[in-house]
Write an enzyme that holds these catalytic residues in place. Structure first.
Site, PDB file in Angstrom:
ATOM      1  N   HIS A 165       0.311   4.499  -5.823  1.00  0.00           N
ATOM      2  CA  HIS A 165       0.829   4.494  -4.460  1.00  0.00           C
ATOM      3  C   HIS A 165      -0.368   4.243  -3.558  1.00  0.00           C
ATOM      4  O   HIS A 165      -1.249   5.089  -3.417  1.00  0.00           O
ATOM      5  CB  HIS A 165       1.499   5.818  -4.099  1.00  0.00           C
ATOM      6  CG  HIS A 165       2.109   5.799  -2.728  1.00  0.00           C
ATOM      7  ND1 HIS A 165       3.397   5.386  -2.498  1.00  0.00           N
ATOM      8  CD2 HIS A 165       1.590   6.095  -1.511  1.00  0.00           C
ATOM      9  CE1 HIS A 165       3.660   5.451  -1.203  1.00  0.00           C
ATOM     10  NE2 HIS A 165       2.583   5.879  -0.589  1.00  0.00           N
ATOM     11  N   CYS A 166      -0.400   3.069  -2.945  1.00  0.00           N
ATOM     12  CA  CYS A 166      -1.569   2.641  -2.170  1.00  0.00           C
ATOM     13  C   CYS A 166      -1.513   3.213  -0.757  1.00  0.00           C
ATOM     14  O   CYS A 166      -0.592   2.926   0.011  1.00  0.00           O
ATOM     15  CB  CYS A 166      -1.622   1.112  -2.115  1.00  0.00           C
ATOM     16  SG  CYS A 166      -3.027   0.489  -1.156  1.00  0.00           S
ATOM     17  N   LEU A 167      -2.529   4.004  -0.406  1.00  0.00           N
ATOM     18  CA  LEU A 167      -2.586   4.584   0.934  1.00  0.00           C
ATOM     19  C   LEU A 167      -2.823   3.522   1.992  1.00  0.00           C
ATOM     20  O   LEU A 167      -2.393   3.668   3.145  1.00  0.00           O
ATOM     21  CB  LEU A 167      -3.698   5.626   0.995  1.00  0.00           C
ATOM     22  CG  LEU A 167      -3.503   6.877   0.136  1.00  0.00           C
ATOM     23  CD1 LEU A 167      -4.731   7.763   0.236  1.00  0.00           C
ATOM     24  CD2 LEU A 167      -2.265   7.636   0.565  1.00  0.00           C
TER      25      LEU A 167
END
Length: 584
Positions: free
Chosen positions: A417-419
């Site tokens: 899950h890419c911030l």
């Protein structure tokens, strides 16, 4: 609550236990009223008896002594005859999870829905209170009616909610019991959960079955949200608000967060560029600014939307990078190839950022009928495996997928899950993510280059004569804003380049996702034998790995393997690789 009265483990003996069989159905909320009496009764029922022939049929049923029960029934005992507490043998067998005895008693004429006990409950009610899913399945298969109301006014699904038995809730709904069924007071299971069960579950679990959020009970005319507020159930309130929240409201909050990020970055640069020699004053202003901006997002957008702060910071950075390039650097490089290369790079970055954010990363989907069929199948076969079934999404997980708790969904070929994008990276958008990282690195590289050009043309510097420290003081005095944008660009260039190199290495040389690589590294720490990251069924070699990932045939030199990871559960996807990795 009294624990299960398990069998003695010896075929011909009753065993004395410190706690006895379950008393006539009582719940958590009414246990105090029955506890002393039922504990005493349980103790009275449990003398140490060496010979099972001395057990009466009630005691033999509680302990699960099948042969003794069969002997007494064949001798003429009526299985429908209740004891002095109006409790039938089927009740005692159900609450102690004696499956074989339930089958036997029903074959001998026991009434499946016979009412009994202090709470006037059915055997199904007793089994649900104790959370015996196999017993619930068996009773339903023999015609038990889950819609019957017990003495407290609860149906089967209400009891499952009250006692927080999520597998039983899922099974009952999958078998056709309405998620909006009302109890004697007109409360739905969602109302009961919000009112009686403090915490996020089973409210969050029930919301997966699309219950009505606006229905009201018959007595107080309250919705589930009203009941949650009345009970002070903060977690349930959050779940209900989230379920009923509008996507438009969420988008407005994200827009406000983006505007706040852009304004804050400008304010920082303005303070640094302020015409004052007092860095103490500038430091105090920056501290005050950061204090204020740390408070505003919590009130404007709420805590849950703070996960998007890195993404909006990145977009705010790109906005001011572009403005700086256009206003300050444009005069020096206008008309040169560098200018057009920068414009192309920033357009490409925005495009791939949008594609990474907007493209479905591979959220696994299943119709309501498919989810219910999976629940029934797994429950009735007793083979629920959390590696292959997601209890949050209520679906069978495809190979290489993982449930993302931020997105609250299973993602096919999950990477992370890419911030920085506020989005999961998976099968659907992973290739866009690679180009996003690449063009971000290029944009930051151009702004770093433009900063040096600007300092060279507009600042009086004596780097060769006086060294680095003097040079830094000169460029700070010349234009703090340019140095500020330069440092922002260096920061984004550093992490994006690192992630890009790491991603390309994993894709080309390992054939793994970030999650799979981390999982294997963790496993190797707990194993005596070191695992080789390159020896996995997903690693098909440098060329084939790249061809499969980007779906590129390289002008016919390589044939990419097409795999739909959103629906792939077990597979052989290459002739040279016949094993499937199930441990990651």
């Amino acid at each position: 609550m009294l624990g299960d009265m398990e069998g003695p483990g010896l075929g011909s003996q009753c065993r004395n236990h410190s706690h006895g069989p379950h008393p006539p159905g009582f719940g958590r909320h009414d246990i105090c009223a029955h506890e002393n009496k039922e504990l005493a009764k349980a103790r009275d029922l449990l003398p140490l008896i060496e010979d099972s022939s001395n057990c009466d049929i009630v005691k033999a049923t509680q302990y699960g002594i099948f042969e003794r029960c069969k002997e007494l029934v064949e001798a003429g005992y009526d299985v429908r005859q209740p004891d002095k507490e109006n409790v039938s043998l089927l009740h005692w067998a159900a609450i102690n999870n004696r499956l074989d005895l339930v089958k036997f008693y029903i074959s001998k004429g026991a009434v499946v829905d016979q009412l009994g006990g202090d709470l006037n409950s059915t055997p199904l009610h007793w089994a649900i209170r104790q959370g015996h899913l196999p017993m619930v399945i068996l009773l339903l298969q023999h015609g038990a009616d889950p819609s019957l109301i017990d003495g407290e006014g609860f149906s089967s699904i209400h009891l499952a909610v009250l006692f927080q038995h999520m597998p039983i809730i899922a099974y009952l709904i999958s078998k056709g019991q309405s998620v909006n069924m009302t109890d004697v007071n007109g409360q739905t299971p969602l109302m009961l959960s919000a009112h009686k069960v403090i915490g996020p579950e089973p409210t969050g679990f029930l919301l997966k079955f699309n219950p009505s959020l606006n229905v009201v009970d018959k007595i107080h005319q309250n919705t589930p949200l009203h009941w949650a507020v009345t009970a002070g159930n903060v977690n349930a309130v959050d779940k209900l608000l989230e379920a009923g929240s509008s996507l438009d409201v969420r988008n407005v909050k994200l827009f406000l967060l983006l505007m706040l990020s852009v304004s804050t970055m400008w304010a920082v640069g303005y303070i640094l560029d302020f015409n004052s020699d007092s860095w103490l004053l500038k430091g105090c202003l920056l501290v005050t600014l950061f204090f204020l901006t740390s408070l505003f997002p919590r009130f404007l957008v709420g805590y849950k939307n703070l996960i998007y702060v890195p993404a909006v910071f990145l977009l705010g950075s790109i906005f001011w990078i572009f403005m700086t390039w256009f206003v300050l650097f444009f005069p020096d490089i206008a008309g040169t190839p560098f200018y057009f290369a920068f414009i192309f790079s920033i357009i490409a970055f925005l495009y791939f950022f949008y594609k990474t954010w907007a493209t479905d990363p591979g959220f696994t989907k299943a119709s309501e009928e498919e989810r219910k069929a999976n629940i029934i199948s797994l429950a009735e076969t007793g083979c629920l495996d959390f590696r292959t079934f997601c209890t949050s999404c209520l679906i069978r997980k495809p190979l290489r997928s993982l449930h993302c708790h931020v997105c609250n969904s299973c993602v096919a070929r999950y990477d992370q899950h890419c911030l920085w994008t506020g989005r999961c990276i998976g099968f659907g958008n992973h290739h866009y993510y690679i180009f996003f990282l690449f063009f971000l690195s290029v944009v930051c590289d151009w702004i770093i280059y433009g900063s040096f050009i600007y300092w060279s043309n507009h600042c009086a510097t004596t780097f060769k004569e006086d060294g680095l420290w003097t040079y830094l003081n000169q460029i700070v005095a010349c234009s703090p804003w340019v140095l500020y944008i330069f440092m922002v660009a260096v920061f984004h260039f550093s992490w994006s380049t690192f992630l890009l190199i790491n991603q390309l290495f994993q894709i080309a040389f390992l054939g793994l996702t970030s999650h799979e690589r981390i999982s294997l590294l963790k496993q190797s720490r707990h194993m005596k034998q070191t695992l080789s990251l390159r020896k996995t069924p997903y690693n098909l070699g440098f060329t084939q790995n790249l061809a499969d990932f980007f779906q590129c045939g390289c002008f016919g030199l390589v044939k990419p393997c097409v795999v739909d990871w959103t629906s792939q559960y077990t597979m052989v996807f290459h002739p040279a690789k016949e094993k499937v990795l199930r441990s990651v």
